[in-house]
Each structure stands twice: as C-alpha cells, then as structure tokens.
Write a protein that holds these residues in place. Sequence first.
Motif, PDB file in Angstrom:
ATOM      1  N   THR A 189     -35.721 -71.985  11.900  1.00  0.00           N
ATOM      2  CA  THR A 189     -35.393 -70.588  12.190  1.00  0.00           C
ATOM      3  C   THR A 189     -35.555 -69.702  10.956  1.00  0.00           C
ATOM      4  OG1 THR A 189     -33.024 -70.836  11.658  1.00  0.00           O
ATOM      5  CG2 THR A 189     -33.705 -71.368  13.915  1.00  0.00           C
ATOM      6  N   GLY A 190     -36.136 -70.254   9.897  1.00  0.00           N
ATOM      7  CA  GLY A 190     -36.355 -69.486   8.684  1.00  0.00           C
ATOM      8  C   GLY A 190     -35.183 -69.487   7.728  1.00  0.00           C
ATOM      9  N   ARG A 191     -34.172 -70.293   8.006  1.00  0.00           N
ATOM     10  CA  ARG A 191     -32.982 -70.348   7.142  1.00  0.00           C
ATOM     11  C   ARG A 191     -33.034 -71.598   6.273  1.00  0.00           C
ATOM     12  NH1 ARG A 191     -28.228 -69.963  11.370  1.00  0.00           N
ATOM     13  NH2 ARG A 191     -26.973 -70.145   9.477  1.00  0.00           N
ATOM     14  N   SER A 192     -34.092 -71.716   5.484  1.00  0.00           N
ATOM     15  CA  SER A 192     -34.269 -72.877   4.622  1.00  0.00           C
ATOM     16  C   SER A 192     -33.402 -72.728   3.377  1.00  0.00           C
ATOM     17  CB  SER A 192     -35.742 -73.025   4.239  1.00  0.00           C
ATOM     18  OG  SER A 192     -35.941 -74.173   3.456  1.00  0.00           O
ATOM     19  N   SER A 193     -32.509 -73.684   3.177  1.00  0.00           N
ATOM     20  CA  SER A 193     -31.581 -73.588   2.058  1.00  0.00           C
ATOM     21  C   SER A 193     -31.012 -74.968   1.765  1.00  0.00           C
ATOM     22  CB  SER A 193     -30.439 -72.620   2.388  1.00  0.00           C
ATOM     23  OG  SER A 193     -29.444 -72.649   1.393  1.00  0.00           O
ATOM     24  N   VAL A 194     -30.612 -75.176   0.511  1.00  0.00           N
ATOM     25  CA  VAL A 194     -29.972 -76.434   0.157  1.00  0.00           C
ATOM     26  C   VAL A 194     -28.550 -76.477   0.688  1.00  0.00           C
ATOM     27  CG1 VAL A 194     -31.377 -76.798  -1.885  1.00  0.00           C
ATOM     28  CG2 VAL A 194     -29.243 -75.509  -2.077  1.00  0.00           C
ATOM     29  N   THR A 195     -28.000 -75.319   1.038  1.00  0.00           N
ATOM     30  CA  THR A 195     -26.660 -75.269   1.620  1.00  0.00           C
ATOM     31  C   THR A 195     -26.761 -75.255   3.132  1.00  0.00           C
ATOM     32  OG1 THR A 195     -25.768 -74.080  -0.289  1.00  0.00           O
ATOM     33  CG2 THR A 195     -24.510 -73.975   1.756  1.00  0.00           C
ATOM     34  N   VAL A 196     -26.132 -76.224   3.771  1.00  0.00           N
ATOM     35  CA  VAL A 196     -26.142 -76.345   5.226  1.00  0.00           C
ATOM     36  C   VAL A 196     -24.841 -75.762   5.767  1.00  0.00           C
ATOM     37  CG1 VAL A 196     -26.194 -77.949   7.179  1.00  0.00           C
ATOM     38  CG2 VAL A 196     -27.609 -78.390   5.159  1.00  0.00           C
ATOM     39  N   GLU A 197     -24.960 -74.697   6.540  1.00  0.00           N
ATOM     40  CA  GLU A 197     -23.785 -74.088   7.161  1.00  0.00           C
ATOM     41  C   GLU A 197     -23.239 -75.012   8.234  1.00  0.00           C
ATOM     42  OE1 GLU A 197     -22.649 -70.162   9.869  1.00  0.00           O
ATOM     43  OE2 GLU A 197     -24.636 -70.348   8.959  1.00  0.00           O
ATOM     44  N   LEU A 198     -21.923 -75.146   8.290  1.00  0.00           N
ATOM     45  CA  LEU A 198     -21.266 -75.976   9.306  1.00  0.00           C
ATOM     46  C   LEU A 198     -20.315 -75.095  10.113  1.00  0.00           C
ATOM     47  CD1 LEU A 198     -20.449 -79.181   7.210  1.00  0.00           C
ATOM     48  CD2 LEU A 198     -22.315 -78.859   8.846  1.00  0.00           C
TER      49      LEU A 198
END
Length: 250
Positions: A189-198
């Motif tokens: 979805t274009g939300r590439s990040s090392v932080t994974v939202e939970l």
Amino acid sequence: MLVDTGSGDRAIERSAQACHRGRSATPCAECAARPVSVCSALAVPELRELEALSQHLTLDKGQALFRQDEPGDAVYNVIEGSLRLTRLLPDGRRHIMGFALPGDFLGLALAERHAVSAEALGPVLTCRFGREDFAALLEAKPHLLRSLHARTGAELMLAQDQMLLLGRRTAEEKVVAFLLGLRNRYARTGRSSVTVELPMGRQDMADHLGLTIETVSRMLTRLDRAHLILIVPGGVRLLDVERLERLAAS
C-alpha cells in the motif's frame, strides 16, 4: 466478544453518505487505496460508474461493519484504517481469521450471509457497494472480474499460509511470520517502513495465531532482547529483517 452496536440502527448506517456528494469529478482516481484494490483494473472514465454505485461508511473503534451470519447484501472497499475479521465458533470461542487493511475488499465471495464479523480497530473509512449493483458491474466489466479472480486467488494463498502458520511452526516463528507478513502488506500500500504498525492488540494477535496472550508477549520480548525487533509505541521496529526472514522460514 465483539462490541454490540445494534442491528437495524447501527452507527455506520447513520453515518453513511453518498460518495459523490461535494467531491471532485473523479475522486476514485485520487483514492490512495485504488492502486492495491480490485478497482485498479478500471480506467479513469470507468471509475465514474463505480462512484455512482458507492457510499462512504465511517466507523469508530469497536463498531462493526457487518456481523457473522448477517445477510451479505454489500461489498466493501477499505479506504482508511483496519478491521479484524472474527468468527465465533459453535462452542463460543473467538477466532480471528485475519485483518483487513486499506485496499482490501470485503464480501467479494458474494455469499448469502457473512461468514465473519468485521470490527474496526480504530477509525475506518470504507466504500460500500450494493451486492446486486456490484455484480452487474462485474458482468459489464470482464477486466474487473479478472481482477477480482486474481484477488480471490491471492486471498486463497494467504489462507494456505495461515494454515501453515498455525500448523508446524513454533510460537516464535508464528510471531515473526506475522510481523513480516504485515510488513509486506503495508509495503504493497506504499507504507514501506522498518516500523510495523500494530493496530491490533496482543490478544488479537494471540487469537489469530492460536497462542495465548502471555506467549505472544513473551515472544515479542525475546525478539526485542535479541535485537531483532524494537518494541515502540503502536508497533515494532524490525532491526534485522534478514535474520527474521531466516527464522520465519525455518
């Protein structure tokens, strides 16, 4: 137990409003979820036909988009937010089948009744399409139907992965595979990040993975102490993706 928001006068129904009201000529073309949704198969001129059939539904945390065994009279495209998909078993236990994220379509099976309940994990925005109207659009747009078939196939693969996840893997491997899978879904979805939202709580993770909440907490703490992840407010930061991927594949 899911929060009961009522049936005939649910808050989401009171907040429904026509998608096209007060918006630009092609709002679907500007939708952030479109590139990863079934509707990505439609050209911009065709999107006006889709818009004419749609309604926006907004949910607050804990509200149900639909409930298990309710008539499946609509399909929904998640635009913002996330939902948990829950099935109540005959013995009263709750099993979380998965989590819906932006770009996901719900109700695509066009079954007579919903097999799961969909509950908002926070503020949610969806587009609602009446079942008969959406089925007619599919018939008129073969390329949209092909997109739907492709999405259904992908969901089948996810279901197979879930069976593997709940089968032979250790508790630690289950948690790692879940985090990596969520990271990959966000990336699409274009939300590439090392932080994974939970957005889901640890109890939700436990119910999804077939573990106890104590086990999930213990595994996250173990991964944090091993410097594979860093637990941060609202999620986790993946510090060593390569090691995590090796662990999930073991």
